[in-house]
Design a protein around this motif. Structure first.
Motif, PDB file in Angstrom:
ATOM      1  N   ARG A  94       0.823  -1.204   0.000  1.00  0.00           N
ATOM      2  CA  ARG A  94       0.000   0.000   0.000  1.00  0.00           C
ATOM      3  C   ARG A  94       0.864   1.263   0.000  1.00  0.00           C
ATOM      4  O   ARG A  94       0.470   2.280  -0.574  1.00  0.00           O
ATOM      5  CB  ARG A  94      -0.939   0.014   1.197  1.00  0.00           C
ATOM      6  CG  ARG A  94      -2.064   0.980   0.962  1.00  0.00           C
ATOM      7  CD  ARG A  94      -3.169   0.938   1.947  1.00  0.00           C
ATOM      8  NE  ARG A  94      -3.613  -0.398   2.229  1.00  0.00           N
ATOM      9  CZ  ARG A  94      -3.944  -0.813   3.452  1.00  0.00           C
ATOM     10  NH1 ARG A  94      -3.870  -0.001   4.463  1.00  0.00           N
ATOM     11  NH2 ARG A  94      -4.371  -2.023   3.650  1.00  0.00           N
ATOM     12  N   LEU A  95       2.040   1.203   0.613  1.00  0.00           N
ATOM     13  CA  LEU A  95       2.936   2.359   0.581  1.00  0.00           C
ATOM     14  C   LEU A  95       3.445   2.624  -0.832  1.00  0.00           C
ATOM     15  O   LEU A  95       3.591   3.772  -1.246  1.00  0.00           O
ATOM     16  CB  LEU A  95       4.123   2.132   1.519  1.00  0.00           C
ATOM     17  CG  LEU A  95       3.841   2.249   3.004  1.00  0.00           C
ATOM     18  CD1 LEU A  95       5.062   1.824   3.803  1.00  0.00           C
ATOM     19  CD2 LEU A  95       3.436   3.668   3.366  1.00  0.00           C
ATOM     20  N   VAL A  96       3.694   1.553  -1.567  1.00  0.00           N
ATOM     21  CA  VAL A  96       4.194   1.675  -2.930  1.00  0.00           C
ATOM     22  C   VAL A  96       3.070   2.036  -3.900  1.00  0.00           C
ATOM     23  O   VAL A  96       3.256   2.815  -4.821  1.00  0.00           O
ATOM     24  CB  VAL A  96       4.888   0.362  -3.376  1.00  0.00           C
ATOM     25  CG1 VAL A  96       5.316   0.424  -4.822  1.00  0.00           C
ATOM     26  CG2 VAL A  96       6.083   0.070  -2.478  1.00  0.00           C
ATOM     27  N   HIS A  97       1.875   1.450  -3.681  1.00  0.00           N
ATOM     28  CA  HIS A  97       0.719   1.661  -4.560  1.00  0.00           C
ATOM     29  C   HIS A  97      -0.511   2.035  -3.732  1.00  0.00           C
ATOM     30  O   HIS A  97      -1.456   1.252  -3.613  1.00  0.00           O
ATOM     31  CB  HIS A  97       0.422   0.388  -5.359  1.00  0.00           C
ATOM     32  CG  HIS A  97       1.559  -0.101  -6.174  1.00  0.00           C
ATOM     33  ND1 HIS A  97       1.960   0.517  -7.343  1.00  0.00           N
ATOM     34  CD2 HIS A  97       2.410  -1.135  -5.999  1.00  0.00           C
ATOM     35  CE1 HIS A  97       3.002  -0.124  -7.846  1.00  0.00           C
ATOM     36  NE2 HIS A  97       3.296  -1.125  -7.052  1.00  0.00           N
ATOM     37  N   PRO A  98      -0.538   3.234  -3.142  1.00  0.00           N
ATOM     38  CA  PRO A  98      -1.637   3.599  -2.237  1.00  0.00           C
ATOM     39  C   PRO A  98      -3.013   3.632  -2.915  1.00  0.00           C
ATOM     40  O   PRO A  98      -4.029   3.434  -2.260  1.00  0.00           O
ATOM     41  CB  PRO A  98      -1.247   4.981  -1.727  1.00  0.00           C
ATOM     42  CG  PRO A  98      -0.258   5.494  -2.700  1.00  0.00           C
ATOM     43  CD  PRO A  98       0.417   4.303  -3.310  1.00  0.00           C
ATOM     44  N   ASP A  99      -3.059   3.830  -4.207  1.00  0.00           N
ATOM     45  CA  ASP A  99      -4.323   3.911  -4.919  1.00  0.00           C
ATOM     46  C   ASP A  99      -4.957   2.544  -5.177  1.00  0.00           C
ATOM     47  O   ASP A  99      -6.098   2.452  -5.611  1.00  0.00           O
ATOM     48  CB  ASP A  99      -4.131   4.633  -6.258  1.00  0.00           C
ATOM     49  CG  ASP A  99      -3.048   3.981  -7.108  1.00  0.00           C
ATOM     50  OD1 ASP A  99      -2.030   3.536  -6.541  1.00  0.00           O
ATOM     51  OD2 ASP A  99      -3.218   3.924  -8.337  1.00  0.00           O
ATOM     52  N   GLN A 100      -4.254   1.444  -4.852  1.00  0.00           N
ATOM     53  CA  GLN A 100      -4.764   0.105  -5.143  1.00  0.00           C
ATOM     54  C   GLN A 100      -5.358  -0.609  -3.922  1.00  0.00           C
ATOM     55  O   GLN A 100      -5.738  -1.763  -4.018  1.00  0.00           O
ATOM     56  CB  GLN A 100      -3.657  -0.750  -5.759  1.00  0.00           C
ATOM     57  CG  GLN A 100      -3.235  -0.246  -7.124  1.00  0.00           C
ATOM     58  CD  GLN A 100      -2.166  -1.107  -7.745  1.00  0.00           C
ATOM     59  OE1 GLN A 100      -1.848  -2.171  -7.252  1.00  0.00           O
ATOM     60  NE2 GLN A 100      -1.599  -0.627  -8.832  1.00  0.00           N
ATOM     61  N   ALA A 101      -5.448   0.051  -2.787  1.00  0.00           N
ATOM     62  CA  ALA A 101      -6.037  -0.573  -1.591  1.00  0.00           C
ATOM     63  C   ALA A 101      -7.541  -0.742  -1.809  1.00  0.00           C
ATOM     64  O   ALA A 101      -8.227   0.188  -2.214  1.00  0.00           O
ATOM     65  CB  ALA A 101      -5.782   0.285  -0.362  1.00  0.00           C
ATOM     66  N   THR A 102      -8.034  -1.937  -1.548  1.00  0.00           N
ATOM     67  CA  THR A 102      -9.458  -2.201  -1.726  1.00  0.00           C
ATOM     68  C   THR A 102     -10.190  -2.018  -0.404  1.00  0.00           C
ATOM     69  O   THR A 102      -9.584  -2.021   0.670  1.00  0.00           O
ATOM     70  CB  THR A 102      -9.692  -3.643  -2.224  1.00  0.00           C
ATOM     71  OG1 THR A 102      -9.312  -4.550  -1.182  1.00  0.00           O
ATOM     72  CG2 THR A 102      -8.915  -3.933  -3.490  1.00  0.00           C
ATOM     73  N   ALA A 103     -11.490  -1.901  -0.486  1.00  0.00           N
ATOM     74  CA  ALA A 103     -12.309  -1.769   0.725  1.00  0.00           C
ATOM     75  C   ALA A 103     -12.167  -3.004   1.603  1.00  0.00           C
ATOM     76  O   ALA A 103     -12.137  -2.906   2.831  1.00  0.00           O
ATOM     77  CB  ALA A 103     -13.764  -1.550   0.336  1.00  0.00           C
ATOM     78  N   ALA A 104     -12.060  -4.182   1.000  1.00  0.00           N
ATOM     79  CA  ALA A 104     -11.905  -5.425   1.770  1.00  0.00           C
ATOM     80  C   ALA A 104     -10.592  -5.420   2.549  1.00  0.00           C
ATOM     81  O   ALA A 104     -10.545  -5.819   3.705  1.00  0.00           O
ATOM     82  CB  ALA A 104     -11.965  -6.631   0.845  1.00  0.00           C
ATOM     83  N   GLU A 105      -9.502  -4.970   1.917  1.00  0.00           N
ATOM     84  CA  GLU A 105      -8.212  -4.913   2.612  1.00  0.00           C
ATOM     85  C   GLU A 105      -8.277  -3.945   3.781  1.00  0.00           C
ATOM     86  O   GLU A 105      -7.746  -4.223   4.855  1.00  0.00           O
ATOM     87  CB  GLU A 105      -7.100  -4.466   1.656  1.00  0.00           C
ATOM     88  CG  GLU A 105      -6.707  -5.504   0.649  1.00  0.00           C
ATOM     89  CD  GLU A 105      -5.693  -4.969  -0.334  1.00  0.00           C
ATOM     90  OE1 GLU A 105      -5.773  -3.775  -0.706  1.00  0.00           O
ATOM     91  OE2 GLU A 105      -4.807  -5.743  -0.731  1.00  0.00           O
ATOM     92  N   LEU A 106      -8.903  -2.808   3.580  1.00  0.00           N
ATOM     93  CA  LEU A 106      -9.010  -1.827   4.642  1.00  0.00           C
ATOM     94  C   LEU A 106      -9.818  -2.388   5.810  1.00  0.00           C
ATOM     95  O   LEU A 106      -9.481  -2.167   6.978  1.00  0.00           O
ATOM     96  CB  LEU A 106      -9.638  -0.540   4.135  1.00  0.00           C
ATOM     97  CG  LEU A 106      -8.799   0.216   3.086  1.00  0.00           C
ATOM     98  CD1 LEU A 106      -9.597   1.371   2.499  1.00  0.00           C
ATOM     99  CD2 LEU A 106      -7.498   0.706   3.686  1.00  0.00           C
ATOM    100  N   ALA A 107     -10.869  -3.160   5.537  1.00  0.00           N
ATOM    101  CA  ALA A 107     -11.681  -3.769   6.589  1.00  0.00           C
ATOM    102  C   ALA A 107     -10.859  -4.803   7.362  1.00  0.00           C
ATOM    103  O   ALA A 107     -10.927  -4.868   8.591  1.00  0.00           O
ATOM    104  CB  ALA A 107     -12.913  -4.423   5.989  1.00  0.00           C
ATOM    105  N   VAL A 108     -10.064  -5.605   6.667  1.00  0.00           N
ATOM    106  CA  VAL A 108      -9.216  -6.599   7.325  1.00  0.00           C
ATOM    107  C   VAL A 108      -8.197  -5.896   8.203  1.00  0.00           C
ATOM    108  O   VAL A 108      -7.944  -6.313   9.335  1.00  0.00           O
ATOM    109  CB  VAL A 108      -8.513  -7.505   6.278  1.00  0.00           C
ATOM    110  CG1 VAL A 108      -7.421  -8.336   6.936  1.00  0.00           C
ATOM    111  CG2 VAL A 108      -9.525  -8.396   5.598  1.00  0.00           C
TER     112      VAL A 108
END
Length: 113
Positions: A94-108
């Motif tokens: 996510r640090l390298v590609h912050p625009d690719q974080a999904t809602a599911a990853e954020l929930a986890v």
């Protein structure tokens, strides 16, 4: 142990740590230990390495494995220390590609915190 791998403690204590690794790492692990026992070369003893762990359901995940050695009156034993790297690698990605974080990853991630 149960949360990460799906095994209960009694299923893994005194077993070879290769039980917890993916198939491609299992044979290599045994050959490293065998080489150490015959030559005293320490390719994995006392160092950490990143490899793929395997859960009881067959899914893989990134983990760090450190193998140690201890002498006891009953003989030599090897110990395995394991750290699940899933969350760490997700944050690094996510640090390298912050625009690719999904809602599911954020929930986890919120569950982990």
């Amino acid at each position: 142990m149960e949360r990460v791998f799906g095994y209960s403690e009694h299923e893994v204590v005194s077993r070879n740590v290769r039980l917890l690794t993916s198939a491609d790492h299992r044979s290599r692990h045994d050959s490293y230990v065998e080489r150490y026992l015959t030559t005293s070369e320490r390719p994995i003893i006392g160092t950490g390495r990143v490899l793929v762990g395997q859960r009881t359901d067959g899914t893989g995940f990134p983990m760090e494995l450190s193998v140690g050695e201890a002498e006891r009156a009953a003989g030599r034993i090897f110990t395995g220390f394991i750290r699940d790297l899933t969350t760490q690698q997700r944050f690094e990605l996510r640090l390298v590609h912050p625009d690719q974080a999904t809602a599911a990853e954020l929930a986890v991630d919120r569950e982990v915190e």
